[in-house]
Design an enzyme around this catalytic site. Structure first.
Site, PDB file in Angstrom:
ATOM      1  N   CYS A   9       0.873  -1.186   0.000  1.00 40.52           N
ATOM      2  CA  CYS A   9       0.000   0.000   0.000  1.00 40.52           C
ATOM      3  C   CYS A   9       0.905   1.230   0.000  1.00 40.52           C
ATOM      4  O   CYS A   9       2.091   1.131  -0.358  1.00 40.52           O
ATOM      5  CB  CYS A   9      -0.976  -0.022   1.179  1.00 40.52           C
ATOM      6  SG  CYS A   9      -0.186   0.013   2.803  1.00 40.52           S
ATOM      7  N   ASN A  12       2.284   1.409   4.379  1.00 37.65           N
ATOM      8  CA  ASN A  12       2.604   0.148   5.069  1.00 37.65           C
ATOM      9  C   ASN A  12       2.333   0.240   6.575  1.00 37.65           C
ATOM     10  O   ASN A  12       3.026  -0.384   7.382  1.00 37.65           O
ATOM     11  CB  ASN A  12       4.061  -0.296   4.795  1.00 37.65           C
ATOM     12  CG  ASN A  12       4.374  -1.720   5.251  1.00 37.65           C
ATOM     13  OD1 ASN A  12       5.477  -2.010   5.708  1.00 37.65           O
ATOM     14  ND2 ASN A  12       3.428  -2.621   5.161  1.00 37.65           N
ATOM     15  N   CYS A  14      -1.380   0.752   7.438  1.00 36.46           N
ATOM     16  CA  CYS A  14      -2.824   0.472   7.556  1.00 36.46           C
ATOM     17  C   CYS A  14      -3.207  -0.767   6.745  1.00 36.46           C
ATOM     18  O   CYS A  14      -3.437  -1.845   7.286  1.00 36.46           O
ATOM     19  CB  CYS A  14      -3.668   1.673   7.119  1.00 36.46           C
ATOM     20  SG  CYS A  14      -3.447   3.138   8.148  1.00 36.46           S
ATOM     21  N   ARG A  15      -3.293  -0.620   5.415  1.00 37.12           N
ATOM     22  CA  ARG A  15      -3.868  -1.698   4.605  1.00 37.12           C
ATOM     23  C   ARG A  15      -2.950  -2.897   4.428  1.00 37.12           C
ATOM     24  O   ARG A  15      -3.375  -4.045   4.620  1.00 37.12           O
ATOM     25  CB  ARG A  15      -4.278  -1.150   3.224  1.00 37.12           C
ATOM     26  CG  ARG A  15      -5.450  -0.185   3.294  1.00 37.12           C
ATOM     27  CD  ARG A  15      -5.603   0.600   2.009  1.00 37.12           C
ATOM     28  NE  ARG A  15      -4.475   1.501   1.801  1.00 37.12           N
ATOM     29  CZ  ARG A  15      -4.289   2.253   0.735  1.00 37.12           C
ATOM     30  NH1 ARG A  15      -5.152   2.169  -0.274  1.00 37.12           N
ATOM     31  NH2 ARG A  15      -3.263   3.064   0.653  1.00 37.12           N
ATOM     32  N   SER A  16      -1.684  -2.676   4.037  1.00 42.69           N
ATOM     33  CA  SER A  16      -0.839  -3.854   3.741  1.00 42.69           C
ATOM     34  C   SER A  16      -0.491  -4.670   4.985  1.00 42.69           C
ATOM     35  O   SER A  16      -0.479  -5.905   4.888  1.00 42.69           O
ATOM     36  CB  SER A  16       0.397  -3.479   2.919  1.00 42.69           C
ATOM     37  OG  SER A  16       1.168  -2.490   3.522  1.00 42.69           O
ATOM     38  N   ASP A 124      -8.152   3.865   1.020  1.00 44.00           N
ATOM     39  CA  ASP A 124      -7.203   4.271   2.053  1.00 44.00           C
ATOM     40  C   ASP A 124      -7.971   4.692   3.311  1.00 44.00           C
ATOM     41  O   ASP A 124      -8.735   5.660   3.265  1.00 44.00           O
ATOM     42  CB  ASP A 124      -6.388   5.450   1.507  1.00 44.00           C
ATOM     43  CG  ASP A 124      -5.276   5.857   2.433  1.00 44.00           C
ATOM     44  OD1 ASP A 124      -5.307   5.475   3.615  1.00 44.00           O
ATOM     45  OD2 ASP A 124      -4.371   6.573   1.961  1.00 44.00           O
TER      46      ASP A 124
HETATM   47  P1  4NP Z   1      -1.790   2.807   4.107  1.00 42.56           P
HETATM   48  O1  4NP Z   1      -2.439   4.156   4.694  1.00 42.56           O
HETATM   49  O2  4NP Z   1      -1.248   3.148   2.745  1.00 42.56           O
HETATM   50  O3  4NP Z   1      -2.940   1.872   4.049  1.00 42.56           O
HETATM   51  O4  4NP Z   1      -0.712   2.384   5.092  1.00 42.56           O
HETATM   52  C1  4NP Z   1      -1.751   5.365   4.813  1.00 42.56           C
HETATM   53  C2  4NP Z   1      -0.887   5.562   5.852  1.00 42.56           C
HETATM   54  C3  4NP Z   1      -0.235   6.774   5.986  1.00 42.56           C
HETATM   55  C4  4NP Z   1      -0.467   7.788   5.074  1.00 42.56           C
HETATM   56  C5  4NP Z   1      -1.340   7.592   4.015  1.00 42.56           C
HETATM   57  C6  4NP Z   1      -1.987   6.366   3.887  1.00 42.56           C
HETATM   58  N1  4NP Z   1       0.158   9.030   5.225  1.00 42.56           N
HETATM   59  O5  4NP Z   1      -0.191   9.994   4.500  1.00 42.56           O
HETATM   60  O6  4NP Z   1       1.076   9.169   6.078  1.00 42.56           O
END
Ligand code: 4NP
Length: 152
Positions: A9, A12, A14-16, A124
């Site tokens: 993602c 790294n 939240c989703r992955s 997201d």
């Molecule tokens: P992820 O979510 O891609 O599912 O881990 C996010 C985590 C952090 C951020 C964006 C999306 N960020 O902008 O820091």
């Protein structure tokens, strides 16, 4: 033969990591021989534990994200992993643009393993708190990937 699978993602956190834990549990339940990992296309959260909201939502369904730490995808991942699965199309296009020539990894969208869902991407949840729907999607796609590997 061990199948090497990497979930990707943006952050790294939240989703992955959630996909990694969900799929690891489903693969173990199915007795599949897999190595599972997660990575971000960005380097924003290298070394960080998963987001506390992701940890809590996952824990409520029996998945432990606490040992996981953020990392950024690296060129060698495309040689090491058989399958690299993106959470959304933005992740996918970054992966396709950085895939080294001659690498063995097949690159795709994780939700292609759950074609019956209305969503084709995992949204997201970082800004909108949609962690429960993310878990629903990841569990469905994880089951689909288990079935695909069993019939391969
Ligand atoms: P992820 O979510 O891609 O599912 O881990 C996010 C985590 C952090 C951020 C964006 C999306 N960020 O902008 O820091």
């Amino acid at each position: 033969m061990t199948q090497m699978i990497l979930f990707v993602c943006l952050g790294n956190i939240c989703r992955s990591p959630t996909a990694e834990a969900v799929f690891r549990a489903k693969a173990a339940q199915a007795g599949l021989d897999v190595v599972v990992d997660g990575a971000g296309t960005s380097g924003w959260h290298i070394g960080s534990p998963p987001d506390s909201r992701a940890r809590m939502a996952a824990a409520a369904r029996g998945y432990d994200l606490s040992p996981l730490r953020g990392r950024q995808i690296a060129p060698e991942d495309f040689h090491r992993f058989d399958l690299i699965l993106a959470m959304d199309r933005s992740n996918l296009s970054k992966l396709l643009a950085s895939r080294p020539a001659g690498a063995k990894a097949e690159v795709g969208l994780f939700l292609d393993y759950a074609p019956h869902l209305p969503e084709s991407e995992v949204p997201d949840p970082y800004y909108d708190d949609g962690f429960d729907r993310v878990l629903d999607l990841l569990e469905e796609a994880g089951s689909g990937l288990v079935r695909a590997l069993q019939s391969a």
